[in-house]
Every structure is written in C-alpha cells, then in structure tokens.
Design a protein around this motif. Structure first.
Motif, PDB file in Angstrom:
ATOM      1  N   PHE A 112      31.125  37.593  31.435  1.00 53.51           N
ATOM      2  CA  PHE A 112      30.144  37.488  32.073  1.00 53.51           C
ATOM      3  C   PHE A 112      28.964  37.515  31.281  1.00 53.51           C
ATOM      4  CE2 PHE A 112      33.546  38.261  35.402  1.00 53.51           C
ATOM      5  CZ  PHE A 112      33.334  37.118  36.349  1.00 53.51           C
ATOM      6  N   ASP A 113      27.974  37.004  31.817  1.00 54.13           N
ATOM      7  CA  ASP A 113      26.515  37.182  30.906  1.00 54.13           C
ATOM      8  C   ASP A 113      25.721  38.314  31.609  1.00 54.13           C
ATOM      9  OD1 ASP A 113      25.103  35.901  32.985  1.00 54.13           O
ATOM     10  OD2 ASP A 113      25.015  34.124  31.993  1.00 54.13           O
ATOM     11  N   ARG A 114      24.588  38.555  31.096  1.00 53.87           N
ATOM     12  CA  ARG A 114      23.716  39.640  31.959  1.00 53.87           C
ATOM     13  C   ARG A 114      23.407  39.321  33.234  1.00 53.87           C
ATOM     14  NH1 ARG A 114      18.310  38.362  31.111  1.00 53.87           N
ATOM     15  NH2 ARG A 114      17.950  37.062  29.650  1.00 53.87           N
ATOM     16  N   ARG A 115      23.090  38.045  33.468  1.00 51.59           N
ATOM     17  CA  ARG A 115      22.962  37.806  34.978  1.00 51.59           C
ATOM     18  C   ARG A 115      23.959  37.564  35.939  1.00 51.59           C
ATOM     19  NH1 ARG A 115      18.574  32.719  34.107  1.00 51.59           N
ATOM     20  NH2 ARG A 115      17.029  34.058  32.523  1.00 51.59           N
ATOM     21  N   GLY A 116      25.258  37.815  35.394  1.00 53.08           N
ATOM     22  CA  GLY A 116      26.418  37.887  36.520  1.00 53.08           C
ATOM     23  C   GLY A 116      27.156  36.537  36.483  1.00 53.08           C
ATOM     24  N   HIS A 117      26.800  35.429  35.518  1.00 51.40           N
ATOM     25  CA  HIS A 117      27.343  34.289  35.358  1.00 51.40           C
ATOM     26  C   HIS A 117      28.499  34.208  34.389  1.00 51.40           C
ATOM     27  CE1 HIS A 117      23.134  32.548  36.274  1.00 51.40           C
ATOM     28  NE2 HIS A 117      23.807  32.664  37.643  1.00 51.40           N
ATOM     29  N   GLU A 118      29.867  33.557  34.886  1.00 49.57           N
ATOM     30  CA  GLU A 118      30.718  33.398  33.886  1.00 49.57           C
ATOM     31  C   GLU A 118      30.335  32.819  32.847  1.00 49.57           C
ATOM     32  OE1 GLU A 118      34.751  32.340  36.444  1.00 49.57           O
ATOM     33  OE2 GLU A 118      32.928  31.590  37.411  1.00 49.57           O
ATOM     34  N   ILE A 119      30.747  33.215  31.583  1.00 49.51           N
ATOM     35  CA  ILE A 119      30.743  32.538  30.291  1.00 49.51           C
ATOM     36  C   ILE A 119      31.512  31.406  30.038  1.00 49.51           C
ATOM     37  CG2 ILE A 119      30.558  33.043  27.668  1.00 49.51           C
ATOM     38  CD1 ILE A 119      29.643  35.716  28.335  1.00 49.51           C
ATOM     39  N   PHE A 120      30.699  30.432  29.388  1.00 49.51           N
ATOM     40  CA  PHE A 120      31.812  29.189  29.127  1.00 49.51           C
ATOM     41  C   PHE A 120      32.375  29.484  27.897  1.00 49.51           C
ATOM     42  CE2 PHE A 120      32.278  24.627  27.756  1.00 49.51           C
ATOM     43  CZ  PHE A 120      32.526  24.178  28.850  1.00 49.51           C
ATOM     44  N   ASP A 121      33.665  29.783  28.003  1.00 47.15           N
ATOM     45  CA  ASP A 121      34.228  30.547  26.655  1.00 47.15           C
ATOM     46  C   ASP A 121      35.900  29.715  26.656  1.00 47.15           C
ATOM     47  OD1 ASP A 121      35.696  31.618  24.774  1.00 47.15           O
ATOM     48  OD2 ASP A 121      35.065  33.700  25.609  1.00 47.15           O
ATOM     49  N   TYR A 122      36.152  28.995  25.791  1.00 51.99           N
ATOM     50  CA  TYR A 122      37.320  28.280  25.603  1.00 51.99           C
ATOM     51  C   TYR A 122      38.716  29.493  25.572  1.00 51.99           C
ATOM     52  CZ  TYR A 122      37.819  28.448  20.497  1.00 51.99           C
ATOM     53  OH  TYR A 122      37.747  29.100  19.264  1.00 51.99           O
ATOM     54  N   GLU A 123      38.268  30.498  25.088  1.00 52.92           N
ATOM     55  CA  GLU A 123      39.311  31.321  24.759  1.00 52.92           C
ATOM     56  C   GLU A 123      40.014  31.991  26.140  1.00 52.92           C
ATOM     57  OE1 GLU A 123      38.130  34.105  21.777  1.00 52.92           O
ATOM     58  OE2 GLU A 123      38.771  32.465  20.231  1.00 52.92           O
ATOM     59  N   ASP A 124      38.756  32.259  27.268  1.00 52.32           N
ATOM     60  CA  ASP A 124      39.171  32.863  28.526  1.00 52.32           C
ATOM     61  C   ASP A 124      39.952  31.764  29.506  1.00 52.32           C
ATOM     62  OD1 ASP A 124      39.044  34.113  30.775  1.00 52.32           O
ATOM     63  OD2 ASP A 124      37.100  34.119  30.898  1.00 52.32           O
ATOM     64  N   ARG A 125      41.050  31.716  29.152  1.00 49.70           N
ATOM     65  CA  ARG A 125      42.024  30.845  30.076  1.00 49.70           C
ATOM     66  C   ARG A 125      42.807  31.644  30.734  1.00 49.70           C
ATOM     67  NH1 ARG A 125      45.273  28.160  26.887  1.00 49.70           N
ATOM     68  NH2 ARG A 125      44.541  29.145  24.981  1.00 49.70           N
ATOM     69  N   ALA A 126      43.037  31.641  32.167  1.00 51.07           N
ATOM     70  CA  ALA A 126      43.827  32.637  32.873  1.00 51.07           C
ATOM     71  C   ALA A 126      45.318  32.222  32.887  1.00 51.07           C
ATOM     72  CB  ALA A 126      43.707  32.322  34.334  1.00 51.07           C
ATOM     73  N   THR A 127      46.133  33.150  33.149  1.00 50.71           N
ATOM     74  CA  THR A 127      47.694  32.889  33.015  1.00 50.71           C
ATOM     75  C   THR A 127      47.934  32.386  34.578  1.00 50.71           C
ATOM     76  OG1 THR A 127      48.273  35.232  33.650  1.00 50.71           O
ATOM     77  CG2 THR A 127      47.978  35.004  31.485  1.00 50.71           C
ATOM     78  N   GLY A 128      49.274  32.078  34.371  1.00 54.00           N
ATOM     79  CA  GLY A 128      49.855  31.502  35.774  1.00 54.00           C
ATOM     80  C   GLY A 128      49.767  32.700  36.800  1.00 54.00           C
ATOM     81  N   ARG A 129      49.965  33.793  36.383  1.00 56.88           N
ATOM     82  CA  ARG A 129      50.118  34.863  37.547  1.00 56.88           C
ATOM     83  C   ARG A 129      48.405  35.392  37.721  1.00 56.88           C
ATOM     84  NH1 ARG A 129      48.626  40.004  36.428  1.00 56.88           N
ATOM     85  NH2 ARG A 129      48.826  39.896  34.112  1.00 56.88           N
ATOM     86  N   GLU A 130      47.716  35.149  36.910  1.00 58.37           N
ATOM     87  CA  GLU A 130      46.476  35.464  37.198  1.00 58.37           C
ATOM     88  C   GLU A 130      45.764  34.294  38.135  1.00 58.37           C
ATOM     89  OE1 GLU A 130      45.044  37.906  32.902  1.00 58.37           O
ATOM     90  OE2 GLU A 130      44.812  35.799  33.215  1.00 58.37           O
TER      91      GLU A 130
END
Length: 535
Positions: free
Chosen positions: A85-103
C-alpha cells in the motif's frame, strides 16, 4: 437441470424471496454482489453455490497456483487483496504482488463476511440450481437433498462456466493402465519418486505453471514432454510492467505500435521485438491464439529448456503403453522416452474456451426482463471488473435495452482476433456507458478492479495530461478505434452490429423529485433576500 416449461407462480409455495438470486460464488458472482450491495444497499440478495464456500474454481485449484495478474485489481471493489500500500492506503500497482490460491480463498471468505453484515444478504452453500419453475420462481436443491423454491425479481446466472482439470474427468478416453493425473497432483506425483517421465498436456496458463513448478521441484527438462495443441502468445510480465516506465508511457507505446501495424499478427510481432510478448518457439510459426497468460523472463527461459515439444493438434485418446492418438491425422505418438510406460505420468493441464469467458455471439443478451447473464468479458481478461460494471449498470439504469446497448465484447473465441476485439470492446463499453450515464465515469476511474484506475497511476491530473497533453492518447485511441471499425487490420474484424450500433438515450442522473427540495430552498433564499432588501 431438468427440461420443464416454466409455470405460473401464483400457486407455488415458495420458501424464500429476494430481489436477486445469484447462482455462483466465484470471481464474477462475488464481484457482482459486491457492487450491487454497494450501489443498491437495500436490494435483497440470495447467493447460492454448489461448493462449500466462495471462490468458484479456486476451491479446487492446484496447490502451487498464483494469480498471473496483479492482486491489486483482482476480486471485488470494496476489499483490497494486495499486500503493498502507498501512504494514502491505496494498493500499489506491483506485478510481483500476486496472491496464491490459498490467499485468494481466504480473501473471498473475508468478502463473504462483509456481505453478511448486510441484513438483506444471505448465502446458501452446497446448494445447486435445478430449474426455472416460473419467470420469477426457481428450484434449488440443498446438500440435504431438500428442494426449495425461491422467488426473485431477477435471476443472475454465471454463463462463463469456468472448468479446470480437477473439476472434470479426462476429456478423452485414457486406457486404464496409463498413469493420468490432474495438474493438482503433479508435485505429489513427482515427490512420490514413482515416475521418471512427465507428459504435460496443454498450452495455456495452467501448463506454464505446471512446467515451471515441475522444473523448480527438481525435474530434469529432458524428462518432460510437452504436448501443445496450439501455440499461444504470452505476456512477459516484467517487460509489460517495466519499473522504469509509467503506465501512460507503456500505454502510449502499445497504441503507437497498433497504429503502425497492418494486422493483429504484425502488432504482436512488433511487441515481440520489444520483448513485451513471447512464444515458446520464437523461430516457429506465430501463434494464432492470445489468451493473456503472463510469464516473467526467468520463467520463460526455464520453460524453453524443455526441448521435447509435440505439436500435432489435440489428443483424441491415450492408448495402452502411453500411445497418444491425435485428432489432426490419427497418427500415434509414443510416450517419451522408450522404457517402462508405467514410469510415465500424463498431466492434465487442459482448459478450453479461455476458461468459458469467450464464445459469446453478438446476439447474446446480458440483461433480460427476469434475469442477468454474466458471461462475456467487458474488460480485457478481467472478469472482476466486468462483473462490477454489469452490477453498476443494473443499479443505476432501469431499461434493459439501454444497458445492453452499453455492452461490447470479443466474439471470436480463443484466437488472436478475440484479444483485439476485446480491447475494442472495453474501450467502447466504458465510452458508451459514460456518455449514457455520466456518473459512471467516477465509478470507472475509482474501481479497484479496474487496472487503469487512477489511484494506481498517479491520479486524475496525470490521466488528463496523458489523454490531452503531448502524448495525445485520446486522439491516438480514437484513430485506432476508427481503423478497427473500418476493417484496416487484415486478420480480424469488429462485428458490424457493434460498429453500427446507435448510442442509447442519455439516462438522467438527477430526477425532478430530487431537484424539488434544493430548488425550493433556493427559491426561499432568493425570496428572503428580496424581502430583506425592501424592508
């Protein structure tokens, strides 16, 4: 579902009632319900699903699966999935942030709890839709075998029919002596030590994951045979989302290449030269399929170490001894390499029809008098945002004909043409919707499931500067759309019904009733000032 003609519901004894009966708690169903409850909180919703909980095909996904796209725009609009997240609480557009199936499953469980905080919502799991008893009454069967009748104003059906290998048997005959597993059991089969050779069946996202997972688990590339029915284009994730470029710089390059190209394949070859897309065999024939799977540069190099790739079309059967029979020429291909066939395991990674999201004709109706059909993707490779858009239209626009007139999609299944038709369809859907119902612009710009949402890319000022400043993205995009509509790209066409469709009537977003009080207050204020002046 039994084949019975619908009856009048006057004398039917119903067990429950709601405004919307939503069948399916997967990606599309959950996103639809989320936006509906946000935009229309007084609407009553019953959500049913045959599984034990929400998540759709994620409930049976293979254990090493991860999202191919960013977590920040997957799921529902009201709850973040990303971890950065950025300082305003918005999710960051990051291609490495990819959830697993469990998540993803844990995420949907949290989403369900937020739904249940609304007293107008209820969910019934292990509950299967059976049939339509009348246009407004539907039969469902619970896990106890009880048949219930539910009355609703609208039935919401998921028409995408996502099916992964673990949800079905083999799609062709397999001899009983042949070891054959769904991709879910691949790493377990490798860990067992029983198998020396692996035959991967499939060419899309699942097969990519399977080959990468198998090689990272220690399998030798020479022990892998990859049966590819049709080669496909991949997006190279770390090149598509380069950290040294802004979103609008990347978008400008895409549009410029499209304007320079004279066909879809020409465009993809230009993208390949830039490293943005890739194929398994860079020296072979250009693939005719673009389903949108993503892979990073390291994974691409890894899968290319597999040299035993069979390209004979679709497998029709697997006979005794691991002999594969192909549809194309009825020729047989021995399982690799020679030796005991029982030490070779065949791994099912096959998914057809872009997992059910393609194949919808131009005549398909999303909105009908008593039902809503969630099927075609209105946003490129993005079922979350597509379903949210449909729910938003349902919440704000009364007329079904007007809503349908705002919807555009790709009509050529599983081809390169589908990708470009979908690109056109997304631009047209968003443009026509905003022209028809002006407040939709805010919903679109701030939807977390929209990969182009402004909070991911620097805000409204940067968007306007990209559109109307030196980059001239608005002018270039309009030129690209005109070229598509005029058929100037040699290997695909936009359906004439979409090209020639007239704009629907503008929907007023402030009614006369809503204006009454502010106008009355303004009149009283002006009258008071006039009277005060002459006192």
């Amino acid at each position: 579902m039994t084949d019975q003609s619908p009856r009048s519901d006057k004398n039917l004894m119903v067990n429950d009632e709601c405004d919307y009966l939503v069948v399916g708690a997967g990606t599309s169903g959950m996103s639809f319900v989320d936006t509906l409850l946000t935009e229309k909180p007084n609407a009553s919703v019953i959500l049913i699903d045959r599984n034990a909980g929400p998540g759709g095909h994620w409930t049976t996904a293979y254990p090493f699966v991860r999202l191919h796209q960013h977590s920040c725009f997957y799921g529902v609009n009201s709850l973040p999935l990303g971890e950065k997240f950025d300082r305003r609480g918005h999710e960051i557009f990051d291609y490495e942030d990819r959830a697993t199936g469990r998540e993803v499953l844990e995420y949907y469980a949290k989403v369900l709890e937020t739904f249940r905080a609304n007293p107008n919502f209820q969910a019934r799991f292990r509950c299967e839709y059976r049939r339509e008893e009348s246009p407004n009454v539907h039969a469902v069967r619970t896990s106890d075998g009880d048949d219930l009748l539910l009355r609703c104003r609208k039935l919401v059906m998921i028409r995408s029919a996502v099916v992964v290998p673990s949800m079905r048997p083999a799609p062709f005959p397999v001899h009983e002596s042949v070891p054959y597993v769904a991709v879910n059991d691949l790493l377990r089969a490798h860990a067992s030590g029983k198998y020396a050779r692996y035959v991967i069946l499939g060419a899309g996202k699942t097969s990519l994951d399977a080959v990468v997972g198998l090689l990272r688990a220690g399998a030798d590339p020479s022990a892998v045979r990859w049966v590819v029915s049709r080669d496909v284009w991949f997006f190279v994730r770390n090149e598509v989302y380069r950290n040294d470029e802004t979103h609008y710089e990347r978008l400008e390059k895409v549009v410029d290449r499209l304007l320079a190209a004279d066909s879809a394949q020409d465009f993809l070859l230009r993208m390949e030269d830039a490293g943005v897309v890739a194929r398994l065999d860079p020296g072979g024939e250009p693939p005719a399929v673009m389903k949108g799977p993503q892979i990073d540069g390291e994974e691409l190099a890894l899968v290319r170490t597999v040299k035993d790739v069979v390209r004979r079309g679709r497998v029709q059967s697997i006979e005794a001894g691991g002999v594969m029979v192909f549809e194309s020429d009825r020729c047989s291909e021995e399982a690799p390499p020679s030796g005991d066939a029982r030490s070779t395991v065949f791994v099912d990674c096959m998914a057809e029809n872009f997992k059910g999201y393609t194949g919808f004709s131009k005549d398909f109706k999303i909105f009908e008098p008593h039902r809503i059909n969630l099927g075609p993707l209105l946003a490129v490779f993005n079922p979350s945002f597509s379903a949210a858009l449909i729910a938003y239209m349902e919440s704000k626009i009364e007329d079904d004909k007007t809503k349908n007139a705002c919807c555009f999609w790709g009509t050529s299944p599983d081809t390169v043409a589908y990708f470009f038709q979908s690109f056109y369809g997304q631009i047209k859907t968003l443009t026509v919707l905003m022209k028809t119902y002006a407040p939709a612009g805010r919903f679109i710009l701030y939807s977390r499931t929209n990969s182009d949402a402004i909070m991911y890319h620097g805000g409204l000022v940067r968007l306007l500067w990209a559109q109307f400043g030196p980059r001239q993205l608005k002018i270039k995009t309009d030129r690209m759309i005109r070229r598509m509509e005029m058929g100037e790209y040699g290997d695909f066409r936009i359906d004439k019904e979409f090209v020639n469709r007239p704009l629907p009537p503008t929907v007023p977003f402030i009614t006369l009733k809503q204006l009454t009080l502010p106008v009355a207050c303004l009149a009283v204020s002006i009258g008071y000032k006039i009277v005060s002046r002459y006192k």
